[in-house]
Scaffold this motif. Structure first.
Motif, PDB file in Angstrom:
ATOM      1  N   PRO A   1      -3.481   9.155  -2.297  1.00 39.21           N
ATOM      2  CA  PRO A   1      -4.062   8.129  -3.119  1.00 39.21           C
ATOM      3  C   PRO A   1      -4.884   8.104  -4.767  1.00 39.21           C
ATOM      4  CG  PRO A   1      -4.737   7.378  -1.342  1.00 39.21           C
ATOM      5  CD  PRO A   1      -4.017   9.047  -0.845  1.00 39.21           C
TER       6      PRO A   1
ATOM      7  N   ILE B   1      -8.366   3.582  -1.536  1.00 41.39           N
ATOM      8  CA  ILE B   1      -8.131   2.607  -1.153  1.00 41.39           C
ATOM      9  C   ILE B   1      -8.995   2.468   0.387  1.00 41.39           C
ATOM     10  CG2 ILE B   1      -5.755   1.203   0.557  1.00 41.39           C
ATOM     11  CD1 ILE B   1      -4.035   2.972  -1.377  1.00 41.39           C
TER      12      ILE B   1
ATOM     13  N   VAL C   1       1.776   2.443  -3.505  1.00 39.35           N
ATOM     14  CA  VAL C   1       0.786   2.689  -4.965  1.00 39.35           C
ATOM     15  C   VAL C   1       0.929   4.512  -4.715  1.00 39.35           C
ATOM     16  CG1 VAL C   1      -0.738   1.737  -3.606  1.00 39.35           C
ATOM     17  CG2 VAL C   1      -1.102   4.343  -2.974  1.00 39.35           C
ATOM     18  N   LYS C   2       0.628   5.037  -6.233  1.00 41.21           N
ATOM     19  CA  LYS C   2       0.800   6.693  -6.942  1.00 41.21           C
ATOM     20  C   LYS C   2      -0.637   7.302  -5.748  1.00 41.21           C
ATOM     21  CE  LYS C   2       2.327   4.992 -11.123  1.00 41.21           C
ATOM     22  NZ  LYS C   2       2.246   4.795 -12.781  1.00 41.21           N
TER      23      LYS C   2
ATOM     24  N   ILE D   1       0.279  -1.379   0.081  1.00 43.24           N
ATOM     25  CA  ILE D   1       0.163   0.428   0.259  1.00 43.24           C
ATOM     26  C   ILE D   1       1.083   1.626  -0.219  1.00 43.24           C
ATOM     27  CG2 ILE D   1      -1.995   1.604   1.968  1.00 43.24           C
ATOM     28  CD1 ILE D   1      -3.198  -1.483   2.046  1.00 43.24           C
TER      29      ILE D   1
END
Length: 211
Positions: free
Chosen positions: A199, A203, A191-192, A188
């Motif tokens: 994010p 998420i 992530v971008k 996690i």
């Protein structure tokens, strides 16, 4: 290789995972993260257990993610500030810190977010996981001098071997740690995100008590 090594370490040597009373499950699309809550930070333990019971973390999001630093969730700083600014009485509920040398910012530690209040008191509904970065002897020595603290042998050994965020110690309350699913947390953390650390894709996490 570092991830595998960290997972091996967590499985074998989590001193706090055993003998503590309460555990939580963070269920995500990336997998499950299981956390033990420390009995020696009872106010923060009670705070999050009550929040789960009251459904405060229902449909919660990890909404601030910085690789090598933290994965943060629950109520966002900006939302807290907006809500409190609208309160005509200026009420800013916080929970006083609970600092303990056994609760420090190692990889996988669970902490309570806060603002810049002088008491270092915690927000009521914001949590973060430490992802961390490598830590050197020089880093620890400089922090000891700057903050007027002395790291224990246990803290020093952990930081030097596995990294973390020691600069946050005695400023933010740590009240638990991951004992299963560290690989999910690290996934996690990568992530971008946008330029505000949100994010790019939501998420969500479901938070429940492990009976």
């Amino acid at each position: 290789m570092r991830v595998v090594f960290l997972l091996f370490f967590f499985l074998l040597s989590q001193f706090s995972s055993f003998g503590q009373t309460n555990r939580l499950l963070f269920k995500t699309a990336f997998g499950d993260i299981k956390v033990v809550l420390y009995d020696f930070t009872p106010k923060h333990r009670a705070l999050i257990l009550n929040a789960v019971k009251e459904g405060i973390y229902a449909d919660a999001l990890f909404n601030r993610i910085i690789d090598g630093f933290v994965v943060q969730g629950g109520e966002h700083d900006m939302d807290i500030e907006k809500r409190e600014s609208a309160d005509l009485l200026g009420v800013k509920p916080r929970l006083n810190p609970e600092f303990d040398e056994r609760a420090f910012h190692k990889v996988g530690a669970l902490g309570a977010g806060r603002d810049n209040n002088v008491l270092k008191a915690s927000f009521l509904n914001q949590i973060y996981f430490v992802v961390g970065k490598p830590v050197s002897d020089k880093d620890l020595e400089e922090l000891e001098h700057k903050k007027g603290i002395k790291y224990t042998d246990c803290q020093r050994d952990n930081y030097l071997k596995y990294g973390g965020q020691p600069r946050l110690d005695l400023d933010y309350t740590i009240f638990g740690e991951v004992y299963e699913g560290l690989d999910v947390l690290l996934k996690i953390s990568k992530v971008k995100t946008d330029n505000l650390d949100y994010p790019l894709a939501q998420i969500q996490f479901e938070l429940t008590v492990i009976e």
